[in-house]
Structure formats: structure tokens, C-alpha cells
Write an enzyme that holds these catalytic residues in place. Structure first.
Site, short mmCIF file in Angstrom:
data_model
loop_
_atom_site.label_atom_id
_atom_site.label_comp_id
_atom_site.label_asym_id
_atom_site.label_seq_id
_atom_site.Cartn_x
_atom_site.Cartn_y
_atom_site.Cartn_z
N GLY C 152 0.80 -1.22 0.00
CA GLY C 152 0.00 0.00 0.00
C GLY C 152 0.83 1.27 0.00
CG HIS C 153 -1.20 5.13 0.18
ND1 HIS C 153 -1.08 5.91 1.29
CD2 HIS C 153 -2.51 4.78 0.11
CE1 HIS C 153 -2.25 6.05 1.87
NE2 HIS C 153 -3.14 5.36 1.18
CG ASP C 154 2.24 7.32 2.30
OD1 ASP C 154 3.20 8.08 2.14
OD2 ASP C 154 1.11 7.55 1.81
#
Lengths: 229, 229, 229
Positions: C152-154
Site C-alpha cells: 500500500g501507499h506510504d
């Protein structure tokens, strides 16, 4: 310079990085963020300004009233593409206002997503990287299909929904309005899920789910009524 | 006009939309459907005629005897590519007849599927959109790898199998003949699954599975003997 | 002929077929394998020589001392790209020796993997076919993201880790050093996993995981302390 893929995003979203990537992977850029409510800080996550600071170009942030001056006509609104930054009931108050303005929302589909034959993506919906939408599946307005999820053939996903990363909908699944499907959840063929239901992460859903409940587990059972909208 | 990717599909399948998309994504078209048995209606799903009506071109439907006139020689059969519309034991009676005719089946691989080095796809097998087949994996004849499934390196998947959307086979997994793997199921490295076994949706299979049984759960346990073929 | 994508792999790995596919899909070739310890036979799996024999070209196998003659200067080491064949604590003794030599490791990313905006892949990390790395995710040195996994993002994934096929990390997940995530496991947003932890196949992780433990199940619970390194 402006490309016809440039977008304005409404509302702050922790999902903003993904939205920007969907825009840029298609050759566009984020032109502005329009906030209708003040941003809520979230511990351990970057603020909107910090997120925008990571871009190589400057993105202005407006309040709704700054962005929409009294003298604007509907013609002004047709210069851009528009995206909603968050999903479900959170977006509804803003969305009412935007619908009054007849904002011409487009779907935003990442260039690595796979849309099979006859798949139809609703206005303002977002299909993130690597998601697969099967033949003749229909995705509702302002629904988000996140990274690497899989939608079977002939599925009908209602509006304002959210399908989390890695989730799998088999064929002929029907989701009502504002349904949230957790990460890596599985929904079997022909299952119908009522509006405002929540499917827990990793759940395996074998049977129909009534509106407004939360299910989880393998196989999934009802855990509680979902929060009233 | 006919391209060398044009296909004739045998048997009716609810999976037909996916088969058509695999054909068309490769630049071909569906030229005919040949039914060996009358179609069984399924509540809430489109009929074959309704499915074909969604295409932009007309697809004739034949019975087996209409399609295969007495004067045909083996040469007539080499004009086309051939695909079986369904999997497992359902296809066996028809398949016997087709094998007598020496029908030259080709594998049908969606252009977005990923075949890694040395992967081998059997005659008449179908690899749907976004499926990943690892290095030196071998997929048996007339097996279907559905949307977004993942096959590890050095796996051996037997003939007439079905791997559902989102399922994950780790490396060195062996599946016998006519094995069905449910949606989003996981099979760990080196596990051997006997013929005619069924792996439930979302199951996590840590140990070998005997032939003919159905397993489900996390971790997967035997639920019952699978239906005798 | 040598391309600038040609690679030397250190250590034997059952994952070697995937590494070779990552190299070749990028237009390179495997130029040599350097073994620091004798290969351990594994029942039912091919030996290193049998694996290399499947290639269309000949790949020499060296011991470390054969490959690194006493007269080599750091300049000799810059002719190639280098990849580590295995992950986690197994690679550490060799890695110490290679770091002394200042081997300039590059990340090895399969051409079908999707790196979203701002994603950063550490030196010597491997991203296998169809893996998706979300915006601004950071992947540590010598970590392996296997086939079809979703980050996922980040997210922040520490060094020497292994994310198995089909696993899903939601956004803002943090993994420490040498974490193993099992096949098709799911980790929810903001979860932090300590170093040397092991996440079982198919586990759904809702809460933080302490360092050095093994968790499994839906939802995941602690099963035992993971093996001491």
C-alpha cells in the site's frame, strides 16, 4: 500547460497519493485540491501540505468558496476533470453541492488497471493500479476499486463503494450503495450484499449479506450492525 | 474477415464473457458456439443468446451435428482455433468426441496475463486476465486459470482443473487432474493435491490433500469427500 | 555479448527461476552464480545444476574464492549488476563479505511489476512479476517482494524481508528488519510489525506485531516466538 487529463480533487484523502498516481500515470497532473471542510489531522500520517510538497510541481489548495467564485458559469466547470478524494458517506454533503453545479465527473482509471470487454465504470469512480474488472461488470459512481482487487464478470458494484486492495469478487456478485469490502476479502459467485454493509478484511462471504451489517471471518458471519449513516 | 486468432467455443459456459475477452484482447473474434447439450437455464443469469447479443457482431450457435457435417475431413478442422467453454468433468463426454476428431486445440492466454520464463500452457487451457504463471510452471490441458490468480515457480497443475480468481499457489505445488481451487485460496510450497479434490474459497492449505476430498478453512481441514465424478 | 542488465547472483536459491526471469524480462542474462556455501539438496526439487541446465545459455558456477581473485580491485566489481539469491538471516554472513567489497547492488524489478509514484526500492531488493508497490512506499535493501503481492501507499518495508505471493499490505504498514509475510496474508492500515517477526500464510493482521514472534489465523494471534536468528 494543461493536458486534458489534468484533474481537480475535492476533499482531503489519505488516498491522495494513489489518486495523483492514477492522474500522472495517464499523462495528467493534479491542478488543485478543493477542501470543503478543514482537514482532520491523523497521528503518524502526513498532512495534506506535506503530501503535496512531495510533488515536483506546486498544487494550490482552495476552500470551496475560493475555488468557486460567484461569477462562474457552468462553462467554467468544463475546463477540468474532477475527482472526489474520499468515498462513502463522507463525501455525500460535498457531492450534493457538486451535483447542483453539474460538475462533469469522469472515471479515473489507472493505466495498469485491466478493464475487460464490456466493463463500465461510473462517473467519478477510481480504478487503482493493477485492479482487474471482468467482462460486463458495472461499477457505480464515485466508487473506489483499490490496488490489485479483482472484480468478476457480470458483477454490479453500487455507487459510493470501496473495494480494498487484493479483494476478490467472483462473478455475478452484486453490491448495494456505499458497501465497503475489506482488504483481501472474497465474495463468492451470485452473492448479494445490501447497501451500507461492511465486509471485514480477509472475510470469505458465502451467503447474501443484509443491508447495514458488518460481516467477518472464514466463512463470514454477521458481527454487528454497521454504523448508521 | 477471419484472423488466425478467431475461435470456436464448444459448450455453453457462464464464463463465456471471459473467454470472449481473452479472444478479442488477442485480436480475434468468436466465430461460433457449438452446443453438445441443451443449455441449462440459471436463475438471475443471462442466457447464451442474451450473452451473445451483447457483442457487436453476430455469432451463430450450432448443435454438434449441424457444425460437423458428415462430409468434413480432418482438414476442415484445421481452419480454426478451438476452445472448451467449461471445465472439469462437465467437459469430458464432449472432449472424448472432440479428441476422436483430432481437434487441434490451442491454449488461450489473455494478453494481460504474465507467463514467466519456461512456463508451459497445455492445449485448450485458458489463462484469464492478470493471471501470473511462474517460471517453469506447467499447466495441464483444458485447465482454466482465472482472473488474477498466481501460480508459483515449478508448479504442476493437472488437466481439466480450475483455479479461481485471486487464488495463490506457492512454488512447487502439484495439483492432480480435475482439481478445483476456490477463490482467493492459498496453497503452500511443495503441497500435493490429489485428483478430483476441491479446495474451498479462502482456504489456506498447509498439508497434502488426498484425492477426491473437499478441504476448507484456515488452516484447511477435510470437510467431506468431494462428489464422485 | 553483455548487456548492462546482465547479473551475477550470489548464493543458491530455490527462487532462482524467478530471479532469472526478472533479469531476462528486462533484457539481460544471468552471467554467473557465485556460491559461498555448498548447496543443500532439497527432496523433490531440482538441483542448481539442473535449474541452470534449463536455460538456453551456459552459466558458470563459481565458489566465492574462484570468482573473486586476489588481484581484483574495486573497479572489477563495477562491471556487473549483482543480486542476492536468498533472503533474511541466511544471506547475512555472505552479505557482510560483499559489503566489505563495496559491491554496487542494484534493485531488480520485473518489467511487469507496477511501481507507483514515489515508490523507492532499496539496493539489492527484488520485485517479482505482477507485484504492485503503492505511492511513496519504501522497500528496504535485499528485500524480496514476490509474485502478485500488493504494497500500500506510504508503507515502509525493512531490509532483508520477504513478502510472499499474493500478500496484501494496506497503506501505512511498517515492517521491521527481516520480516517474513506468508502467502496471501493481509496486514491492515497503520499496523507495525517488529523485526524478525513471521506472518503466517493467509493471516489477517489487525494489530501491531511484536518483534520476533510468529502470528497466524483470521484474525491473527501470536502462535509462538519466531526462531532466534
Amino acid at each position: 500547460v494543461s493536458s486534458d487529463k489534468d484533474c481537480i480533487v475535492f476533499g482531503f484523502s489519505h488516498f491522495l497519493g494513489d489518486i495523483i498516481d492514477c492522474i500522472e500515470a495517464g499523462g495528467g497532473a493534479l491542478k488543485a485540491v478543493v477542501l470543503n471542510v478543514p482537514e482532520t489531522p491523523y497521528p503518524g500520517r502526513l498532512s495534506l501540505r506535506e503530501r503535496l510538497h512531495r510533488l515536483k510541481y506546486k498544487v494550490p489548495v482552495f476552500t470551496f468558496d475560493e475555488w468557486y467564485p460567484a461569477h462562474w458559469t457552468p462553462d467554467h466547470l468544463r475546463w477540468q476533470n474532477y475527482v472526489i478524494g474520499f468515498s462513502g458517506s463522507q463525501m455525500k454533503p460535498l457531492l450534493g453541492r457538486l451535483k447542483e453545479l453539474c460538475i462533469p465527473f469522469e472515471p479515473l482509471v489507472h493505466q495498469t488497471a485491466i478493464l475487460q470487454k464490456g466493463a463500465a465504470i461510473g462517473a467519478g469512480a477510481i480504478v487503482n493500479a493493477g485492479a482487474i474488472v471482468g467482462p460486463w461488470a458495472r461499477i457505480g459512481e464515485h466508487t473506489i476499486l483499490n490496488r490489485g482487487c479483482t472484480i468478476g464478470h457480470d458483477c454490479v458494484v453500487g455507487p459510493y463503494g470501496f473495494v480494498s486492495p487484493g479483494a476478490t469478487l467472483c462473478s455475478h456478485v452484486t453490491l448495494g450503495e456505499n458497501v465497503k469490502v475489506g482488504a483481501n476479502a472474497t465474495i463468492l459467485p451470485d452473492v448479494q450484499v445490501g447497501s451500507d454493509a461492511v465486509i471485514g478484511a480477509g472475510a470469505v462471504v458465502l451467503e447474501d449479506v443484509p443491508a447495514g451489517v458488518m460481516v467477518a471471518g472464514v466463512p463470514a458471519v454477521v458481527k454487528k450492525e454497521a454504523r448508521k449513516p
